[in-house]
Scaffold this active site. Structure first.
Site, PDB file in Angstrom:
ATOM      1  N   GLY A  64       0.707  -1.212  -0.031  1.00  0.00           N
ATOM      2  CA  GLY A  64       0.123  -0.061   0.028  1.00  0.00           C
ATOM      3  C   GLY A  64       0.639   1.115  -0.049  1.00  0.00           C
ATOM      4  N   GLY A 109      -0.302   4.486   0.340  1.00  0.00           N
ATOM      5  CA  GLY A 109      -1.238   5.443   0.715  1.00  0.00           C
ATOM      6  C   GLY A 109      -0.357   6.190   1.792  1.00  0.00           C
ATOM      7  N   PHE A 110      -1.097   6.837   2.782  1.00  0.00           N
ATOM      8  CA  PHE A 110      -0.600   7.865   3.867  1.00  0.00           C
ATOM      9  C   PHE A 110       0.176   6.710   4.747  1.00  0.00           C
ATOM     10  CE2 PHE A 110      -3.756  10.931   2.394  1.00  0.00           C
ATOM     11  CZ  PHE A 110      -2.894  11.719   2.334  1.00  0.00           C
ATOM     12  N   GLU A 125     -18.303  18.294   0.671  1.00  0.00           N
ATOM     13  CA  GLU A 125     -17.207  18.972  -0.453  1.00  0.00           C
ATOM     14  C   GLU A 125     -17.592  18.862  -1.671  1.00  0.00           C
ATOM     15  OE1 GLU A 125     -13.762  18.134   2.742  1.00  0.00           O
ATOM     16  OE2 GLU A 125     -13.951  17.152   1.019  1.00  0.00           O
TER      17      GLU A 125
END
Length: 416
Positions: free
Chosen positions: A12, A14-15, A171
Site C-alpha cells: 500500500g 497511501g499515507f 465538499e
C-alpha cells in the site's frame, strides 16, 4: 558467514504505507513497497480534481520519486492477491515476495452496501481514475444541456445527486454548486448554468456524522445558503440510468455521485481472521494482529483503539501516525532502536470544506466555522502534501481560483 538481511514488505502506497517506508529509511534491511499504481494520491483533495479545481498531478506524486533517496527500498507496481502466512510470502499477480515483517496498509474502496449494480450510474471517489470520471460526467452534463432544446432533458442534465452526507459528499456539493453559479455562469448561450440543481441525499438525521451537532447544523445551513438541496433521513433505494429512487420519491438526474460508504480491502481474508462489517481487522496496541506478531495492519483496514477506548478515525493524520509507529516498531524488532511502546494516537482534529471561504473544523475541543475554518483547512491540507513542488503548485492554483473564480482543469477526455 554474513548474516541474511531481514526483509520488510509494505503493501500500500497511501499515507500509512509511505510513512512506514520513510520511517525505515535507515533500516539495515531490505524494504519492498508494493502498490497497484505507481503514485501516491492525497485523497482529501480528490474532490478538487473531480470538480476541475486541480489537475491530477497537483495532488499526486510517483512513489519512486517520494522514496528516491532510500537505497534500501524497492518499489513494485503490482497487485497483491493473497498472503501466505506459513511461507511468509506476499502473493501478487506476477510473483511471490518473501517477508520477515509485513505491513499491510491497503486502504478501502467505496461500498454500495450489496448493490454493486449501482456503480455504473453513481461512481464513487477513491482514486484518480474515479475523480477524472466524475469530472468528465459533471462537465459533459453542462455541454449536453447546451445542446438540447428539450426543457425536461435539460433539467435532468442540470440535476446532480450526491449520495452521502459525510465530508466527501459535503465538499462535492459545495464545489459543484460553485462551478454552476460562478465558474460557468457566463460561458453558455442556451441556458443559465446557475439554474443547475445540486441535491445532497443523506440517510441519517444530519450531515457530517463524525462532527458535533453544532458543526453539522452549520454545514447544512452553509450548503443551503449556497443553493444546495439537502435531504436528510432520505434513503436511496435504487440508482439507475438517469434516475435515483429514494424514500422521499424519485429524482431525475443524469449525474449521480456515490459518497455513502466504504469497504476495506480483503486483508481479513488474506490473514484468515474475522473482519467487521466493512472488512476491517482488529489490531492490538502495537498494531499487530493477534497471533501474528510480525504482521502490522494500518489505516482504513484496521480497527485501532485510542487510549480512551474509542476507535481511531480513518483519516490521513491517523494513518501517517500509524505508519511512522509501525516503522519504529519494525526497527525495534530489528534491534536498531528502542521499543516505542504502545501506539498512542494524537488527535489533530477534523474538518470539512463547504465552499469558497466556508468550512467547519473541530480542533482540540474548539469548533470553527466560516473563513477561519476554511483557511485552517487549506493550510493543513497543503502542509500534508507529499513534496514541496506539489505544495507550491496547489497554493498558486488555489490563489488563482480564489481571485478569479475560475477552475483551470476543465478538460473532458475519453468520451465513449
Amino acid at each position: 558467514m554474513e548474516e541474511r538481511r531481514q526483509k520488510v514488505v509494505i503493501v500500500g502506497g497511501g499515507f500509512a504505507g509511505i510513512a512506514a517506508a520513510k520511517a525505515l529509511k535507515k533500516a539495515n534491511a531490505d524494504i519492498t513497497l508494493i502498490d497497484r499504481t505507481n503514485h501516491h494520491v492525497f485523497q482529501p483533495l480528490l474532490y478538487q480534481v473531480a470538480t476541475a479545481g486541480l489537475s491530477p498531478a497537483d495532488i499526486a506524486a510517483p512513489i519512486r520519486n517520494i522514496l528516491r533517496g532510500q537505497s534500501n527500498t524497492t518499489v513494485l507496481m503490482d497487485t497483491v492477491t493473497d498472503v501466505d502466512l506459513e511461507k511468509r510470502e506476499v502473493v501478487t499477480a506476477s510473483r511471490r515476495v518473501p517477508y520477515d515483517h509485513l505491513i499491510l496498509a491497503t486502504g478501502a474502496k467505496h461500498s454500495y452496501f450489496g448493490h454493486d449494480d449501482w456503480e455504473p450510474y453513481a461512481p464513487g471517489l477513491k482514486t484518480l481514475d474515479d475523480a477524472l470520471r466524475i469530472r468528465k460526467e459533471v462537465l459533459l452534463a453542462f455541454e449536453r444541456a447546451e445542446m438540447t432544446s428539450d426543457p425536461e432533458e435539460r433539467l435532468r442534465q442540470l440535476t446532480f445527486v450526491i449520495i452521502g452526507g459525510g465530508p466527501t459528499g459535503v465538499e462535492l456539493a459545495g464545489a459543484i454548486t460553485e462551478i454552476a453559479t460562478r465558474t460557468l455562469a457566463s460561458e453558455f448561450q442556451n441556458f443559465h448554468p446557475e439554474d443547475a440543481k445540486v441535491i445532497l441525499v443523506e440517510a441519517g438525521p444530519r450531515l457530517l456524522g463524525a462532527f458535533s451537532e453544532e458543526s453539522s447544523a452549520r454545514a447544512k445551513s452553509s450548503l443551503e445558503k449556497l443553493g444546495v438541496d439537502v435531504r436528510l433521513n432520505c434513503r436511496v433505494e435504487s440508482v439507475k440510468d438517469h434516475i435515483v429512487e429514494t424514500s422521499g420519491g424519485p429524482i431525475g438526474a443524469c449525474t449521480a455521485i456515490w459518497a455513502a460508504g466504504v469497504q476495506a480491502s480483503p486483508v481479513a481474508q488474506w490473514l484468515k481472521v474475522e473482519g467487521d462489517r466493512v472488512g476491517r481487522v482488529v489490531v492490538g496496541s502495537d498494531l499487530t494482529v493477534a497471533g501474528l506478531e510480525n504482521v502490522f495492519v494500518l489505516g482504513d483496514v484496521a480497527i485501532v483503539k485510542d487510549t480512551k477506548g474509542g476507535i481511531v478515525p480513518g483519516m490521513c493524520p491517523a494513518a501517517m501516525q500509524q505508519g511512522r509507529y509501525a516503522g519504529k516498531k519494525v526497527l525495534a524488532k530489528l534491534g536498531q532502536r528502542g521499543d516505542p511502546g504502545d501506539f498512542r494516537y494524537i488527535d489533530k482534529g477534523i474538518m470539512a470544506t463547504i465552499g469558497r471561504k466556508l468550512a467547519v473544523a473541530e480542533v482540540g475541543g474548539r469548533k470553527f466555522g466560516g473563513f477561519l475554518a476554511w483557511f485552517l483547512w487549506l493550510a493543513i491540507h497543503i502542509w500534508y502534501l507529499i513534496d514541496f513542488e506539489n505544495k507550491l503548485l496547489v497554493m498558486i492554483q488555489w490563489a488563482w481560483s480564489y481571485i478569479t473564480f475560475r477552475r483551470g482543469a476543465r478538460l473532458i477526455t475519453r468520451i465513449e
